[in-house]
Design a protein around this motif. Structure first.
Motif, PDB file in Angstrom:
ATOM      1  N   LEU A 185       9.000 -13.715  -4.689  1.00 38.30           N
ATOM      2  CA  LEU A 185       9.831 -12.920  -3.776  1.00 38.30           C
ATOM      3  C   LEU A 185       9.861 -11.447  -4.184  1.00 38.30           C
ATOM      4  O   LEU A 185       9.836 -10.553  -3.326  1.00 38.30           O
ATOM      5  N   ILE A 186       9.889 -11.184  -5.483  1.00 37.85           N
ATOM      6  CA  ILE A 186       9.830  -9.792  -5.959  1.00 37.85           C
ATOM      7  C   ILE A 186       8.466  -9.195  -5.618  1.00 37.85           C
ATOM      8  O   ILE A 186       8.370  -8.068  -5.138  1.00 37.85           O
ATOM      9  N   HIS A 187       7.410  -9.957  -5.860  1.00 35.57           N
ATOM     10  CA  HIS A 187       6.036  -9.555  -5.530  1.00 35.57           C
ATOM     11  C   HIS A 187       5.944  -9.198  -4.047  1.00 35.57           C
ATOM     12  O   HIS A 187       5.425  -8.140  -3.673  1.00 35.57           O
ATOM     13  N   MET A 188       6.485 -10.048  -3.198  1.00 35.77           N
ATOM     14  CA  MET A 188       6.452  -9.818  -1.757  1.00 35.77           C
ATOM     15  C   MET A 188       7.246  -8.566  -1.369  1.00 35.77           C
ATOM     16  O   MET A 188       6.788  -7.741  -0.583  1.00 35.77           O
ATOM     17  N   THR A 189       8.423  -8.411  -1.955  1.00 41.83           N
ATOM     18  CA  THR A 189       9.275  -7.263  -1.631  1.00 41.83           C
ATOM     19  C   THR A 189       8.605  -5.952  -2.013  1.00 41.83           C
ATOM     20  O   THR A 189       8.606  -4.988  -1.236  1.00 41.83           O
ATOM     21  N   ILE A 190       8.017  -5.912  -3.194  1.00 37.70           N
ATOM     22  CA  ILE A 190       7.310  -4.691  -3.614  1.00 37.70           C
ATOM     23  C   ILE A 190       6.156  -4.399  -2.661  1.00 37.70           C
ATOM     24  O   ILE A 190       5.939  -3.254  -2.260  1.00 37.70           O
ATOM     25  N   ASN A 191       5.429  -5.448  -2.269  1.00 40.51           N
ATOM     26  CA  ASN A 191       4.313  -5.241  -1.337  1.00 40.51           C
ATOM     27  C   ASN A 191       4.799  -4.711   0.008  1.00 40.51           C
ATOM     28  O   ASN A 191       4.131  -3.874   0.623  1.00 40.51           O
ATOM     29  N   LEU A 192       5.948  -5.187   0.465  1.00 34.97           N
ATOM     30  CA  LEU A 192       6.507  -4.673   1.721  1.00 34.97           C
ATOM     31  C   LEU A 192       6.849  -3.193   1.594  1.00 34.97           C
ATOM     32  O   LEU A 192       6.613  -2.406   2.520  1.00 34.97           O
ATOM     33  N   VAL A 193       7.396  -2.804   0.449  1.00 28.26           N
ATOM     34  CA  VAL A 193       7.697  -1.391   0.205  1.00 28.26           C
ATOM     35  C   VAL A 193       6.411  -0.573   0.217  1.00 28.26           C
ATOM     36  O   VAL A 193       6.352   0.514   0.812  1.00 28.26           O
ATOM     37  N   VAL A 194       5.363  -1.093  -0.407  1.00 28.52           N
ATOM     38  CA  VAL A 194       4.069  -0.400  -0.436  1.00 28.52           C
ATOM     39  C   VAL A 194       3.532  -0.220   0.987  1.00 28.52           C
ATOM     40  O   VAL A 194       3.062   0.868   1.354  1.00 28.52           O
ATOM     41  N   VAL A 195       3.621  -1.257   1.795  1.00 26.33           N
ATOM     42  CA  VAL A 195       3.160  -1.167   3.182  1.00 26.33           C
ATOM     43  C   VAL A 195       3.944  -0.092   3.935  1.00 26.33           C
ATOM     44  O   VAL A 195       3.359   0.734   4.651  1.00 26.33           O
ATOM     45  N   VAL A 196       5.252  -0.074   3.774  1.00 27.18           N
ATOM     46  CA  VAL A 196       6.080   0.938   4.435  1.00 27.18           C
ATOM     47  C   VAL A 196       5.674   2.339   3.966  1.00 27.18           C
ATOM     48  O   VAL A 196       5.555   3.265   4.777  1.00 27.18           O
ATOM     49  N   LEU A 197       5.441   2.499   2.670  1.00 32.58           N
ATOM     50  CA  LEU A 197       5.026   3.804   2.154  1.00 32.58           C
ATOM     51  C   LEU A 197       3.710   4.267   2.778  1.00 32.58           C
ATOM     52  O   LEU A 197       3.546   5.445   3.113  1.00 32.58           O
ATOM     53  N   PHE A 198       2.776   3.343   2.962  1.00 32.80           N
ATOM     54  CA  PHE A 198       1.505   3.739   3.565  1.00 32.80           C
ATOM     55  C   PHE A 198       1.633   3.976   5.070  1.00 32.80           C
ATOM     56  O   PHE A 198       0.912   4.817   5.629  1.00 32.80           O
ATOM     57  N   ILE A 199       2.544   3.289   5.738  1.00 32.49           N
ATOM     58  CA  ILE A 199       2.807   3.596   7.152  1.00 32.49           C
ATOM     59  C   ILE A 199       3.391   5.008   7.265  1.00 32.49           C
ATOM     60  O   ILE A 199       2.961   5.810   8.105  1.00 32.49           O
ATOM     61  N   VAL A 200       4.363   5.316   6.412  1.00 31.09           N
ATOM     62  CA  VAL A 200       4.942   6.663   6.388  1.00 31.09           C
ATOM     63  C   VAL A 200       3.849   7.682   6.069  1.00 31.09           C
ATOM     64  O   VAL A 200       3.791   8.765   6.666  1.00 31.09           O
ATOM     65  N   ASN A 201       2.970   7.342   5.143  1.00 33.72           N
ATOM     66  CA  ASN A 201       1.860   8.218   4.774  1.00 33.72           C
ATOM     67  C   ASN A 201       1.010   8.557   6.004  1.00 33.72           C
ATOM     68  O   ASN A 201       0.666   9.719   6.226  1.00 33.72           O
ATOM     69  N   LEU A 202       0.687   7.548   6.809  1.00 30.43           N
ATOM     70  CA  LEU A 202      -0.097   7.800   8.024  1.00 30.43           C
ATOM     71  C   LEU A 202       0.649   8.716   8.980  1.00 30.43           C
ATOM     72  O   LEU A 202       0.056   9.620   9.576  1.00 30.43           O
ATOM     73  N   ILE A 203       1.936   8.496   9.134  1.00 29.50           N
ATOM     74  CA  ILE A 203       2.744   9.331  10.031  1.00 29.50           C
ATOM     75  C   ILE A 203       2.754  10.779   9.543  1.00 29.50           C
ATOM     76  O   ILE A 203       2.586  11.715  10.332  1.00 29.50           O
ATOM     77  N   VAL A 204       2.917  10.957   8.235  1.00 24.70           N
ATOM     78  CA  VAL A 204       2.908  12.308   7.658  1.00 24.70           C
ATOM     79  C   VAL A 204       1.553  12.965   7.908  1.00 24.70           C
ATOM     80  O   VAL A 204       1.473  14.147   8.270  1.00 24.70           O
ATOM     81  N   ARG A 205       0.474  12.227   7.728  1.00 23.65           N
ATOM     82  CA  ARG A 205      -0.878  12.769   7.931  1.00 23.65           C
ATOM     83  C   ARG A 205      -1.093  13.244   9.358  1.00 23.65           C
ATOM     84  O   ARG A 205      -1.764  14.241   9.598  1.00 23.65           O
ATOM     85  N   VAL A 206      -0.557  12.483  10.316  1.00 21.81           N
ATOM     86  CA  VAL A 206      -0.719  12.843  11.722  1.00 21.81           C
ATOM     87  C   VAL A 206       0.055  14.118  12.044  1.00 21.81           C
ATOM     88  O   VAL A 206      -0.380  14.921  12.873  1.00 21.81           O
ATOM     89  N   ASN A 207       1.169  14.326  11.368  1.00 20.98           N
ATOM     90  CA  ASN A 207       2.058  15.438  11.699  1.00 20.98           C
ATOM     91  C   ASN A 207       1.887  16.682  10.841  1.00 20.98           C
ATOM     92  O   ASN A 207       2.582  17.677  11.085  1.00 20.98           O
ATOM     93  N   THR A 208       1.025  16.643   9.860  1.00 17.23           N
ATOM     94  CA  THR A 208       0.830  17.818   9.007  1.00 17.23           C
ATOM     95  C   THR A 208      -0.580  17.824   8.425  1.00 17.23           C
ATOM     96  O   THR A 208      -1.193  16.762   8.262  1.00 17.23           O
ATOM     97  N   ASP A 209      -1.048  18.996   8.078  1.00 17.78           N
ATOM     98  CA  ASP A 209      -2.343  19.121   7.396  1.00 17.78           C
ATOM     99  C   ASP A 209      -2.167  19.198   5.884  1.00 17.78           C
ATOM    100  O   ASP A 209      -3.143  19.235   5.148  1.00 17.78           O
ATOM    101  N   GLY A 210      -0.920  19.240   5.434  1.00 17.56           N
ATOM    102  CA  GLY A 210      -0.652  19.373   4.007  1.00 17.56           C
ATOM    103  C   GLY A 210      -1.105  18.170   3.209  1.00 17.56           C
ATOM    104  O   GLY A 210      -1.285  17.075   3.730  1.00 17.56           O
ATOM    105  N   ILE A 211      -1.273  18.367   1.921  1.00 17.40           N
ATOM    106  CA  ILE A 211      -1.722  17.295   1.023  1.00 17.40           C
ATOM    107  C   ILE A 211      -0.604  16.788   0.119  1.00 17.40           C
ATOM    108  O   ILE A 211      -0.625  15.644  -0.333  1.00 17.40           O
ATOM    109  N   ALA A 212       0.417  17.600  -0.139  1.00 20.65           N
ATOM    110  CA  ALA A 212       1.450  17.218  -1.117  1.00 20.65           C
ATOM    111  C   ALA A 212       2.162  15.934  -0.727  1.00 20.65           C
ATOM    112  O   ALA A 212       2.327  15.029  -1.559  1.00 20.65           O
ATOM    113  N   GLY A 213       2.584  15.819   0.520  1.00 23.65           N
ATOM    114  CA  GLY A 213       3.295  14.609   0.961  1.00 23.65           C
ATOM    115  C   GLY A 213       2.440  13.353   0.879  1.00 23.65           C
ATOM    116  O   GLY A 213       2.826  12.366   0.246  1.00 23.65           O
ATOM    117  N   PRO A 214       1.243  13.378   1.510  1.00 16.91           N
ATOM    118  CA  PRO A 214       0.386  12.194   1.431  1.00 16.91           C
ATOM    119  C   PRO A 214       0.010  11.814  -0.001  1.00 16.91           C
ATOM    120  O   PRO A 214       0.014  10.640  -0.360  1.00 16.91           O
TER     121      PRO A 214
END
Length: 168
Positions: free
Chosen positions: A94-123
């Motif tokens: 369950l801990i393994h799964m929860t961490i993986n869900l957090v990782v997935v959310v972080l990469f979804i946010v990463n994609l959103i940031v990439r679409v909305n900015t050309d910057g590199i610091a956030g991604p």
């Protein structure tokens, strides 16, 4: 130790999860791991000033990793369903799964940031945090397989592989 719970954890819920002793979850997790580490490497190169399409390539790798993560998660849930409630193996899973869900959310946010900015610091920051968490989760996945024997062949099957071995 409950032998029935241990035997159950080693057997697939369905053939879709992979045959006995050969879980597909551990095979599919290589897709998001590889693509997300590749995205991190491209973003590091981009941060160092070498942008030869690395921004777009990293974005595509993140997207491919997300698709692979969803497939791996479905198979992981099948394996999780084989674990008896209240066991240490289930808690770690369950801990393994929860961490993986957090990782997935972080990469979804990463994609959103990439679409909305050309910057590199956030991604890049999101890449680093997510990949570190991915390493922690991978350690826990290894704990499940190698320490607790989840979806690993039982000792009788393993013992049979060593019969007749020469000593040298």
């Amino acid at each position: 130790m409950n032998d029935e719970a241990l035997r159950r954890a080693k057997r697939p819920l369905t053939p879709l999860a992979g045959p006995y002793g050969h879980p597909f979850h551990s095979l599919l997790v290589t897709v998001p791991i590889g693509t997300w580490i590749g995205a991190l490497i491209f973003d590091i190169a981009r941060a160092a000033g070498a942008d030869h399409g690395y921004r777009d390539a990293a974005g595509w790798l993140i997207l491919i990793g997300l698709i692979g993560a969803v497939l791996a998660a479905v198979l992981g849930l099948m394996d999780l369903s084989r674990l008896r409630s209240g066991t240490r193996a289930q808690r770690v899973a369950l801990i393994h799964m929860t961490i993986n869900l957090v990782v997935v959310v972080l990469f979804i946010v990463n994609l959103i940031v990439r679409v909305n900015t050309d910057g590199i610091a956030g991604p890049l920051t999101l890449d680093i945090i997510a990949v570190v968490l991915l390493g922690v989760s991978g350690f826990l996945g290894g704990e499940l397989a190698y320490r607790y024997g989840v979806r690993v062949a039982d000792e009788e099957t393993q013992r049979a592989a060593y019969q007749g071995a020469r000593r040298g």
